[in-house]
Design a protein around this motif. Structure first.
Motif, mmCIF file in Angstrom:
data_model
loop_
_atom_site.group_PDB
_atom_site.id
_atom_site.type_symbol
_atom_site.label_atom_id
_atom_site.label_comp_id
_atom_site.label_asym_id
_atom_site.label_seq_id
_atom_site.Cartn_x
_atom_site.Cartn_y
_atom_site.Cartn_z
ATOM 1 N N GLU A 1 68.382 57.846 24.281
ATOM 2 C CA GLU A 1 67.406 58.440 25.185
ATOM 3 C C GLU A 1 65.985 58.015 24.885
ATOM 4 O OE1 GLU A 1 67.714 62.638 25.504
ATOM 5 O OE2 GLU A 1 69.825 62.627 26.076
ATOM 6 N N SER A 2 65.699 57.640 23.633
ATOM 7 C CA SER A 2 64.332 57.291 23.257
ATOM 8 C C SER A 2 64.332 56.017 22.425
ATOM 9 C CB SER A 2 63.702 58.439 22.459
ATOM 10 O OG SER A 2 62.420 58.083 21.978
ATOM 11 N N LEU A 3 63.570 55.026 22.868
ATOM 12 C CA LEU A 3 63.438 53.760 22.148
ATOM 13 C C LEU A 3 61.949 53.464 21.986
ATOM 14 C CD1 LEU A 3 64.517 51.146 20.898
ATOM 15 C CD2 LEU A 3 64.713 50.202 23.204
ATOM 16 N N PHE B 1 71.546 50.633 28.948
ATOM 17 C CA PHE B 1 70.804 51.818 28.531
ATOM 18 C C PHE B 1 70.912 52.886 29.620
ATOM 19 C CE2 PHE B 1 68.758 48.057 26.714
ATOM 20 C CZ PHE B 1 68.831 48.356 25.368
ATOM 21 N N LEU C 1 68.626 56.075 28.829
ATOM 22 C CA LEU C 1 67.295 55.906 28.240
ATOM 23 C C LEU C 1 66.250 56.575 29.125
ATOM 24 C CD1 LEU C 1 66.019 54.499 25.757
ATOM 25 C CD2 LEU C 1 65.319 52.673 27.300
ATOM 26 N N LEU D 1 60.733 54.800 26.914
ATOM 27 C CA LEU D 1 60.643 53.459 26.323
ATOM 28 C C LEU D 1 59.186 53.189 25.990
ATOM 29 C CD1 LEU D 1 61.826 50.690 25.568
ATOM 30 C CD2 LEU D 1 61.549 49.998 27.947
#
Length: 981
Positions: free
Chosen positions: A860-862, A890, A893, A896
């Protein structure tokens, strides 16, 4: 010509000297070495200051604090200036002696001037001092999610519509939602809050529970927490003023006050309203219409019970009834009618009767029709009480019933710690001699699971706590107050003295006065049947010496605050659980009288410096908890080793650290040693801190019986963590050389969380020989390990997949890291990975291989920042020409963030036709650009992004790409920060 050129240069320079201050210019010519020394000294000082501040920042981040913008800017400026100084350092190396060639004099003049300028920049940066690098981060928004336990009804839809209309009406600032207890008011206002946030109707959406006995300080704390406000004032007035000033800073806000029973003074709490703050709207819930009138609600909204058809549908789903069960459905409809349309009754009764026989259904129908609560004739919710009482009656085990009743001992709307329940339950008979404490804990967890399944208990934001609906708690107190159970519960109602309204306490078996601040206790009480006593005292209150004389059957005593002499417990020889929290106590030698003690807790005692040797005589002791005793310096030799039945030893990080080992202990060998742990054959849970590797004896191994552990090795000052916060098995290594033997043994033993901080001499964090333990790993955090080159070394693994439980991977400050995954990744599955954060990994060229990218269904978080050599987020695997599948890599996601990765060329390097990676759930995209922005554009990003927030810092030459984004309602500001309106 050359001579003329040289002469011309000298003449022009002399002319320059005549114009500018002569002294400074001659220094540039003839004091080159001074400028070099000054430059090097200031650069070194700046690098040290940068490193120190970076360490403070990392400590603050670990403490979940928000870094100040000025600190972030200073770190970025200092980094840039040090990086920019490398060219000058190269020039210094090239520069020859001054008079070998006259042209060198000119170059030396220019270099001296540049060094002086850079030194001055260093000096200005060094002048900046920060007293604090961070502040308390604002908490996550309230999870305004509709409860899965209740289905929206026509009544709730209509009420929702009325409230939303009122929220948009500038002439309405006080809204009252009223209805019977258990009808779903709290669920509805949470959905209202969620929707208000989604529509961005307010800058802040806050919520606090008021309850029958309002705790002003608790309400203030709840609101302050959601604002990220730290209220340090002690008085109610001071606290209210602090909250008032903070709320005044919010232009538009919605404050939901849940479960209001009488008129409340908003100013007393610190809520500016009406003429004091035109942007503040209040939404309150209550069971009483007169509260709406007394609070002068301009809009009153009634939430009625469910109509018969909706009630039946809800009941049938929870009871698991099928349409073809015509005979059973007939009696079931009669039962559903007795629930009178209250969702809480329909759900609990339905679940209680799920899969029961027709005989039992008929019996329940008669019970509900004939049920009476003689003491509750004036209470309009008596039908709900009858239904909830029946749900209790149909709980399948006595353990589950007892656990349910124990939950009512806590104050109303309290987040009930499951561990506290366990410790009370042990003394209440959940634990049989010969059984481990963990068995009792499992029994409690099983009971809680059953109670949550039938909606008699509610979940919270954490797995470690549960809650009780206030109506359910009222029923539990009614049941527990019967002669059979003998409970007296007056928790959290603001008592200052013992409630003497009871003429006799002889029938009391359990008394709970927690959540009060008692400043007075009777000299003695006759409580011959009392087994459980839970008290909270004013800090200066001394417990009378004879207070416990009439409580000879007491088995559980929990005392928070106050002062206690253990001599007063000399007759309480049946005590099994003694819990003392922030309690000053003396005469500890009397512990030897408590031979039946199984649980002993001294938590957050600021005065205790030494554990009494008498603790070692407690042969039945199973759990010893001394966390938070910051002055504890000594544990006598072999005290721990004598506790042969000890199963859980909780020392924590803020308590004792003086483990005796050669060259480590300063007490002359008079302190406990880690080797004593090996004398405890039943030790299963361990929490402690070892300050130095040298404290670990040469041949020491941690007990193989360990099932859960939280061990800190090294210096982690400024790093906050508490045992059991996230994972039951965790290892933190800080500021020390990595002890491979200790690390490998712990890692192979069910380790779930690894946090490595400023550890030198480690090149591969998880070598291939540790692959067996990768299946348990859930969290890996690595900071500032200057020599680390690889994280996971992967070999051939028969048991697949590897890293399948990993949910969080966070790495920063690893200048030598060349790869995260070394070796074939086809055996690795990142199917649980939710958060990936990479910062300042100077030599990392890529992040994922295609096979890894395909195994990211939950990411979910990059976040990727300052990775100078990063070229690809997804790159081609060595020797394998895999094609990125058309399905998104993803799919979940949402966030980003890519900042200052100057060499990043592709989000993916693939053999797909278009190479586009789709981000169907992406809501927030943040890009920081310094020089390179080539990775932007259609070849990397799908033009149809479902964005809600877009922020771009740096280059302004991204307009063409922005123009292609088919994103609605985006606002583009001059500095390219964009967000939804």
């Amino acid at each position: 010509m050359a001579i003329e050129s040289v002469g011309g240069s000298i003449i022009s320079k002399i002319a320059e000297l005549m114009v500018e201050p002569v002294g400074r210019q001659f220094r540039y010519m003839f004091c080159f070495n001074n400028f070099v020394e000054e430059f090097k000294e200031r650069k070194e000082n700046l690098a040290l200051a940068l490193d120190g501040l970076q360490n403070d920042v990392e400590a603050a981040e670990r403490n979940a604090e928000e870094i100040k913008k000025g600190v972030k800017k200073w770190l970025e400026d200092a980094n840039n200036e040090i990086e920019g100084a490398k060219s000058l350092e190269n020039e210094i190396g090239k520069n020859g002696k001054c008079f070998t060639w006259c042209p060198n004099c000119m170059r030396q003049f220019k270099l001296s001037k540049a060094l002086a300028k850079k030194s001055e920049t260093f000096r200005k940066l060094l002048e900046t001092k920060f007293t604090k690098v961070a502040h308390k981060a604002p908490p996550q928004p309230i999870e305004f999610l509709p409860s899965k336990e209740f289905t929206p009804s026509e009544s709730s839809k209509e009420a929702f519509k009325q409230i939303m209309k009122a929220l948009k009406d500038d002439n309405v600032n006080m809204i009252g939602l009223y209805g019977m207890g258990g009808v779903g008011k709290t669920t509805l206002v949470k959905e209202v809050g969620r929707r208000a946030e989604e529509l961005q109707l307010f800058d802040k959406v806050l919520m606090a529970t008021v309850s029958q006995n309002p705790n002003v300080i608790g309400i203030q704390d709840r609101l302050a927490d959601k604002l990220g406000l730290d209220i340090k004032e002690k008085s109610k007035e001071g606290r209210a003023d602090r909250l008032w000033q903070r709320l005044k800073q919010v232009e538009k806000m919605l404050i939901t006050l849940d479960d209001v029973w009488k008129h409340i003074d908003l100013k007393e709490i610190g809520i500016p309203f009406g003429d004091d703050h035109r942007g503040c709207k209040i939404l309150l819930t209550t069971r009483r219409t007169n509260v709406c009138s007394s609070m002068e609600c301009q809009q009153k909204v009634f939430l009625r019970e469910l109509p018969e058809k909706e009630a039946w549908d809800l009941f049938r789903i929870n009871a698991g009834l099928r349409d073809e069960d015509s005979t059973l459905n007939k009696v079931a409809r009669e039962v559903a009618r007795e629930c009178h349309g209250l969702p809480i009754a329909l759900v609990t009764v339905g679940r209680a009767l799920r899969e029961e026989s027709a005989v039992k259904w008929n019996r329940v129908s008669k019970q509900l029709k004939n049920s009476q609560f003689p003491d509750m004739e004036q209470i309009e919710e008596k039908n709900a009480y009858a239904c909830l009482k029946l749900s209790y009656d149909y709980l399948k085990t006595q353990d589950t019933k007892l656990c349910f009743l124990l939950c009512c001992l806590f104050p109303e709307d309290y987040n009930i710690p499951i561990e506290d329940l366990t410790r009370y339950a042990v003394g209440y008979g959940f634990h049989q001699d010969g059984e481990p404490i963990e068995d009792a804990r499992e029994q409690v967890h099983v009971a809680i699971k059953d109670l949550k399944a039938c909606c008699l208990l509610l979940g919270t934001e954490t797995e470690e706590h549960v809650r009780m609906h206030d109506l359910v708690r009222d029923v539990a107190i009614q049941i527990a107050s019967s002669e059979e159970y003998g409970f007296m519960v007056k928790a959290g109602i603001g008592l200052k003295e013992w409630p003497m309204s009871n003429k006799s306490f002889e029938g009391c078996k359990t008394i709970s006065l927690m959540g009060n601040k008692l400043a007075e206790l009777p000299e003695g009480l006759v409580c011959p049947q009392l087994k459980v006593l839970l008290l909270e005292l004013d800090d200066g209150m001394n417990v009378p010496q004879r207070f416990f004389e009439g409580m000879k059957e007491i088995e559980v005593l929990s005392l928070k605050g106050g002062c206690l002499s253990l001599q007063s417990l000399e007759l309480s020889t049946k005590l099994q659980s003694l819990v003392l929290i922030r309690c000053g106590c003396k005469d500890l030698i009397w512990l030897r009288k408590m031979q039946r003690l199984k649980i002993l807790v001294f938590q957050w005692r600021s005065t205790i410096e030494e554990l009494p040797d008498e603790i070692g005589e407690l042969k039945e002791l199973r759990l010893l908890d001394v966390r938070g005793c910051q002055r504890l310096r000594r544990i006598p030799v072999n005290l721990i080793g004598r506790l042969k039945k000890l199963e859980e030893l909780l020392i924590g990080e803020y308590s004792f650290q003086g483990w005796d080992a050669v060259g480590c202990d300063s007490t002359g060998g008079m302190n406990a040693s880690l080797t004593e742990l090996n004398s405890l054959p039943q030790l299963a849970v361990l929490s402690l801190r070892i300050p130095k590797v040298e404290c670990i004896p040469r041949d020491f191994v941690f007990p193989v019986s360990l099932r859960k552990y939280h061990i800190i090795l090294g210096n982690v000052d400024g790093y906050y963590t508490m045992f059991g916060d996230r994972y039951p098995t965790s290892l933190i290594l800080g500021g020390t050389s990595l002890n491979a033997k200790t690390f490998e043994q712990l890692f192979l033993h069910k380790l779930e969380s690894v946090d490595v901080w400023r550890c030198g001499d480690v090149f591969t964090l998880f070598p291939a020989r540790l692959q067996e333990g990768l299946k348990n790993l859930k969290e890996v955090i690595v900071h500032s390990c200057k020599s680390l080159e690889e994280v996971f070394e992967l070999g051939e693994e028969k048991e697949l997949p590897l890293l399948s439980s990993l949910t969080k991977l966070q790495m920063s400050g690893l200048p030598e890291l060349k790869c995260i995954w070394k070796g074939p990744t086809r055996h690795v599955s990142l199917q649980s990975l939710n958060i990936l954060s990479l910062n300042s990994l100077d030599k990392l060229p890529f992040i994922f291989t295609p096979s890894l990218a395909r195994s990211l269904p939950k990411l979910e978080s990059l976040s990727i920042s300052k990775c100078g050599e990063l070229k690809y987020i997804i790159r081609e695997e060595d020797g394998e020409r895999e094609i990125i599948p058309e399905s998104p890599c993803f799919p979940e996601l949402k966030t980003l963030d890519i900042s200052y990765c100057d060499k990043l060329e592709y989000v993916s390097l693939s053999h797909n036709r278009d190479g586009i990676i789709k981000f169907p759930q992406l809501r927030e995209l943040s890009l920081g650009l310094r020089s390179n922005y080539s990775f932007l554009g259609p070849r990397n990003f799908d033009a149809q992004l479902p964005l809600q927030n877009l922020a771009i810092k740096g280059h302004e030459e991204v307009g063409n790409w922005l123009a292609q984004l088919q994103v609605r309602n985006l606002y583009f500001s001059t500095n390219l920060n964009c967000q939804l309106r």
